[in-house]
Design a protein around this motif. Structure first.
Motif, PDB file in Angstrom:
ATOM      1  N   GLY A   1       0.825  -1.210   0.000  1.00 21.53           N
ATOM      2  CA  GLY A   1       0.000   0.000   0.000  1.00 21.53           C
ATOM      3  C   GLY A   1       0.855   1.254   0.000  1.00 21.53           C
ATOM      4  N   TYR A   2       1.926   1.231   0.784  1.00 21.61           N
ATOM      5  CA  TYR A   2       2.838   2.380   0.823  1.00 21.61           C
ATOM      6  C   TYR A   2       3.427   2.627  -0.555  1.00 21.61           C
ATOM      7  N   HIS A   3       3.915   1.567  -1.198  1.00 24.75           N
ATOM      8  CA  HIS A   3       4.580   1.708  -2.502  1.00 24.75           C
ATOM      9  C   HIS A   3       3.608   2.200  -3.566  1.00 24.75           C
ATOM     10  N   ILE A   4       2.373   1.702  -3.530  1.00 30.01           N
ATOM     11  CA  ILE A   4       1.357   2.151  -4.488  1.00 30.01           C
ATOM     12  C   ILE A   4       1.108   3.651  -4.341  1.00 30.01           C
ATOM     13  N   ALA A   5       0.948   4.107  -3.087  1.00 30.90           N
ATOM     14  CA  ALA A   5       0.698   5.531  -2.843  1.00 30.90           C
ATOM     15  C   ALA A   5       1.886   6.375  -3.277  1.00 30.90           C
ATOM     16  N   ILE A   6       3.106   5.909  -2.965  1.00 30.66           N
ATOM     17  CA  ILE A   6       4.305   6.646  -3.353  1.00 30.66           C
ATOM     18  C   ILE A   6       4.418   6.749  -4.871  1.00 30.66           C
ATOM     19  N   GLU A   7       4.092   5.667  -5.574  1.00 35.46           N
ATOM     20  CA  GLU A   7       4.147   5.695  -7.038  1.00 35.46           C
ATOM     21  C   GLU A   7       3.179   6.727  -7.611  1.00 35.46           C
ATOM     22  N   ALA A   8       2.000   6.823  -6.998  1.00 30.88           N
ATOM     23  CA  ALA A   8       1.014   7.810  -7.465  1.00 30.88           C
ATOM     24  C   ALA A   8       1.507   9.226  -7.192  1.00 30.88           C
ATOM     25  N   LEU A   9       2.104   9.433  -6.032  1.00 26.37           N
ATOM     26  CA  LEU A   9       2.639  10.756  -5.689  1.00 26.37           C
ATOM     27  C   LEU A   9       3.877  11.089  -6.531  1.00 26.37           C
ATOM     28  N   ARG A  10       4.667  10.038  -6.819  1.00 29.56           N
ATOM     29  CA  ARG A  10       5.852  10.235  -7.670  1.00 29.56           C
ATOM     30  C   ARG A  10       5.433  10.659  -9.076  1.00 29.56           C
ATOM     31  N   LYS A  11       4.358  10.054  -9.572  1.00 26.83           N
ATOM     32  CA  LYS A  11       3.872  10.426 -10.901  1.00 26.83           C
ATOM     33  C   LYS A  11       3.395  11.877 -10.910  1.00 26.83           C
ATOM     34  N   MET A  12       2.828  12.289  -9.778  1.00 26.65           N
ATOM     35  CA  MET A  12       2.353  13.665  -9.661  1.00 26.65           C
ATOM     36  C   MET A  12       3.499  14.660  -9.878  1.00 26.65           C
ATOM     37  N   VAL A  13       4.627  14.430  -9.201  1.00 22.65           N
ATOM     38  CA  VAL A  13       5.747  15.373  -9.321  1.00 22.65           C
ATOM     39  C   VAL A  13       6.443  15.247 -10.677  1.00 22.65           C
ATOM     40  N   LYS A  14       6.480  14.015 -11.240  1.00 23.81           N
ATOM     41  CA  LYS A  14       7.074  13.849 -12.564  1.00 23.81           C
ATOM     42  C   LYS A  14       6.274  14.595 -13.630  1.00 23.81           C
ATOM     43  N   ASP A  15       4.947  14.513 -13.523  1.00 25.62           N
ATOM     44  CA  ASP A  15       4.088  15.233 -14.467  1.00 25.62           C
ATOM     45  C   ASP A  15       4.343  16.729 -14.394  1.00 25.62           C
TER      46      ASP A  15
ATOM     47  N   GLU B   1      -0.249  18.411 -17.920  1.00 28.16           N
ATOM     48  CA  GLU B   1      -1.424  18.886 -17.181  1.00 28.16           C
ATOM     49  C   GLU B   1      -1.683  17.934 -16.008  1.00 28.16           C
ATOM     50  N   ILE B   2      -2.088  18.484 -14.878  1.00 28.25           N
ATOM     51  CA  ILE B   2      -2.325  17.652 -13.695  1.00 28.25           C
ATOM     52  C   ILE B   2      -3.423  16.628 -13.985  1.00 28.25           C
ATOM     53  N   SER B   3      -3.154  15.383 -13.632  1.00 22.76           N
ATOM     54  CA  SER B   3      -4.080  14.292 -13.949  1.00 22.76           C
ATOM     55  C   SER B   3      -5.243  14.239 -12.958  1.00 22.76           C
ATOM     56  N   ASN B   4      -6.272  13.478 -13.344  1.00 27.06           N
ATOM     57  CA  ASN B   4      -7.413  13.288 -12.435  1.00 27.06           C
ATOM     58  C   ASN B   4      -6.972  12.585 -11.149  1.00 27.06           C
ATOM     59  N   LEU B   5      -6.005  11.669 -11.282  1.00 21.59           N
ATOM     60  CA  LEU B   5      -5.491  10.971 -10.111  1.00 21.59           C
ATOM     61  C   LEU B   5      -4.817  11.945  -9.151  1.00 21.59           C
ATOM     62  N   SER B   6      -3.989  12.843  -9.690  1.00 19.57           N
ATOM     63  CA  SER B   6      -3.309  13.838  -8.848  1.00 19.57           C
ATOM     64  C   SER B   6      -4.309  14.784  -8.202  1.00 19.57           C
ATOM     65  N   LYS B   7      -5.327  15.179  -8.962  1.00 22.73           N
ATOM     66  CA  LYS B   7      -6.366  16.058  -8.403  1.00 22.73           C
ATOM     67  C   LYS B   7      -7.082  15.364  -7.240  1.00 22.73           C
ATOM     68  N   ALA B   8      -7.377  14.068  -7.416  1.00 22.76           N
ATOM     69  CA  ALA B   8      -8.076  13.313  -6.372  1.00 22.76           C
ATOM     70  C   ALA B   8      -7.205  13.188  -5.120  1.00 22.76           C
ATOM     71  N   LEU B   9      -5.908  12.982  -5.308  1.00 18.15           N
ATOM     72  CA  LEU B   9      -4.996  12.876  -4.161  1.00 18.15           C
ATOM     73  C   LEU B   9      -4.905  14.194  -3.407  1.00 18.15           C
ATOM     74  N   LEU B  10      -4.776  15.296  -4.135  1.00 16.28           N
ATOM     75  CA  LEU B  10      -4.712  16.607  -3.487  1.00 16.28           C
ATOM     76  C   LEU B  10      -6.011  16.912  -2.746  1.00 16.28           C
ATOM     77  N   ASN B  11      -7.120  16.521  -3.352  1.00 17.39           N
ATOM     78  CA  ASN B  11      -8.419  16.736  -2.716  1.00 17.39           C
ATOM     79  C   ASN B  11      -8.526  15.927  -1.417  1.00 17.39           C
ATOM     80  N   GLU B  12      -8.048  14.676  -1.456  1.00 16.82           N
ATOM     81  CA  GLU B  12      -8.075  13.826  -0.265  1.00 16.82           C
ATOM     82  C   GLU B  12      -7.206  14.416   0.844  1.00 16.82           C
TER      83      GLU B  12
ATOM     84  N   PRO C   1      -7.074   3.908  -1.169  1.00 21.85           N
ATOM     85  CA  PRO C   1      -8.472   3.897  -1.635  1.00 21.85           C
ATOM     86  C   PRO C   1      -8.767   4.950  -2.696  1.00 21.85           C
ATOM     87  N   VAL C   2      -8.085   6.098  -2.628  1.00 19.89           N
ATOM     88  CA  VAL C   2      -8.277   7.155  -3.633  1.00 19.89           C
ATOM     89  C   VAL C   2      -7.802   6.649  -4.999  1.00 19.89           C
ATOM     90  N   ILE C   3      -6.662   5.970  -5.003  1.00 21.67           N
ATOM     91  CA  ILE C   3      -6.092   5.446  -6.248  1.00 21.67           C
ATOM     92  C   ILE C   3      -7.008   4.369  -6.821  1.00 21.67           C
TER      93      ILE C   3
END
Length: 444
Positions: free
Chosen positions: A292-306, A312-323, A349-351
């Motif tokens: 679970g930690y690695h999955i969340a980190i990968e999503a956050l890592r993609k956010m900064v890479k983008d 453009e900020i992805s829907n996934l990144s928007k959902a994480l920031l909203n959470e 769960p957000v991912i």
């Protein structure tokens, strides 16, 4: 027939009152309304039942003997015995309530179900009126049994369960995370609290062994630290193992096979013909792929890479920031460096939600997690040199509850191994303590 019907109404009403807290008795009017009888006829039946010593009066209302603690106190040898028995029943109701609540039952549904769940306990109370010796045997059965305790501690919670020597659960306790890598002082305290809650209604002197299976136990000298801490607090022999060691014995019931866990962290652990090996489980810095930690980190890592590549900020990144209730990626970065593994893994769960909506990057991250878990599982399989069909147990919310991860895991394993069986029974890892005790303590 009338007498039996009246008694049954009083019995049912008293049981409901007992479970809801506070037995006040039943009026003749209540019974008359339920049975469509005249109140005077009900009163006559009350008198017959009172004369038969099946009921007695409390504040003028008939009550069953076995739901009144004062009668129990009178019939038992000591006040201590009475308290132990009542506490066991309270504990039973508490555990059943928690189980039903976790399954999604509403409060009113839980109360109705408990009326029947608790009958086995309450029926034993009824024996008090006719057999003091039998009641003493029941007390001995509840508080005098020998038992072992299994402690399953991870990055988010610790669970301690007591099992008698027939493998039946007789006590349970929960607390916060039990991985002392996260926080040594708080983690040790949480382990202690879970055991204390588990022992609440049990005789401490009857515990024959504690098996503590804890995430992070194999890091550095943590096994020694944990064992020393617990030995000072509990007068019983203690074995500290990894959470995977405890879990593999639980799911495989002491038999050979492989267990892959993916929760906050991840690890694959196997045993075969006396040989034991592992892969993964090296913590969030060196490993934990597919967790679970690695999955969340990968999503956050993609956010900064983008952001770095001007996408453009992805829907996934928007959902994480909203959470996270944050407006900028910089705030999210501060969150990562200021949070523990459990807090970061809580974003999974957000991912998953975004993946269910078809968000491609979320799907890709979850599928990769399944592949990563299959990779460490296959490493264990090769090291063990298993012949024939392999038993592959899986545990942890990531691999058992997220279909994208599990499907990816199974698909990848099929490309590695010809014959295998997936075991994903919902059993507590703490149950592994019983199977370890069968072997270590020669329990038959």
């Amino acid at each position: 027939m009338r007498q039996e019907a009246v008694y049954d109404v009083v019995k049912d009403e008293c049981r409901k009152q007992f479970i809801l807290g506070g037995v006040k008795g039943v009026s003749a009017s209540q019974v008359a309304e339920k049975l469509n009888m005249h109140r005077s006829n009900v009163a006559r039946e009350f008198k017959k039942l009172l004369d038969m010593k099946l009921l007695y009066k409390r504040e003028g209302r008939p009550v069953l003997y076995y739901v009144d603690s004062s009668v129990i106190e009178f019939d038992l040898k000591t006040h201590k015995d009475m308290g132990s028995l009542l506490n066991n029943i309270d504990g039973f109701i508490e555990r059943k309530t928690e189980v039903l609540a976790n399954k999604g039952f509403r409060e009113d549904e839980i109360k109705n179900k408990l009326i029947y769940e608790v009958e086995g306990y309450i029926d034993k109370y009824f024996q008090i009126a006719s057999s003091r010796n039998e009641m003493q045997n029941i007390v001995k059965e509840l508080i005098g049994v020998e038992y072992v305790i299994g402690v399953d501690g991870g990055g988010t919670k610790t669970e301690a369960i007591a099992y008698n020597l027939q493998g039946e659960e007789i006590g349970r306790g929960y607390s916060g995370f039990g991985n002392i890598v996260v926080d040594r002082e708080e983690g040790l305290k949480n382990i202690e609290i879970a055991i204390l809650k588990c022992m609440k209604n049990l005789d401490e002197t009857k515990c024959v062994h504690i098996y503590a299976g804890l995430a992070g136990a194999e890091t550095g000298n943590n096994k020694g630290v944990i064992k020393s801490y617990l030995s000072e607090r509990f007068p019983v022999s203690i074995t500290v193992v990894s959470d995977a060691d405890l879990a593999i014995n639980a799911l495989l019931k002491g038999e050979d096979g492989i267990l892959t866990i993916s929760g906050t962290g991840s690890i694959s652990y196997g045993k075969y013909k006396g040989k034991m090996v592992r892969a993964g489980g090296w913590g969030n810095i060196l490993g934990d792929e597919g967790s679970g930690y690695h999955i969340a980190i990968e999503a956050l890592r993609k956010m900064v890479k983008d952001k770095d590549t001007g996408l453009e900020i992805s829907n996934l990144s928007k959902a994480l920031l909203n959470e996270l209730n944050m407006d900028s990626i910089k705030d999210a970065v501060k969150f990562v460096y200021g949070s523990n593994k459990g807090e970061i893994a809580a974003l999974v769960p957000v991912i998953v939600d975004e993946a269910m909506k078809g968000e491609s990057s979320a799907i890709e991250i979850l599928e990769q997690a399944g592949k990563d878990l299959a990779e460490i599982t296959f490493k264990v399989y090769k090291l063990l040199e298993i012949e024939g069909e392999a038993k592959l147990a899986v545990k942890g919310s990531i691999i058992t509850k997220i279909s994208i991860v599990k499907d990816s895991f199974v698909k990848t394993m099929k490309s590695y191994i010809e014959k295998f069986t997936i075991i994903d029974d919902e059993v507590s890892s703490a149950e592994g303590a019983y199977y370890m005790a069968v072997k270590d303590l020669s329990i038959k």
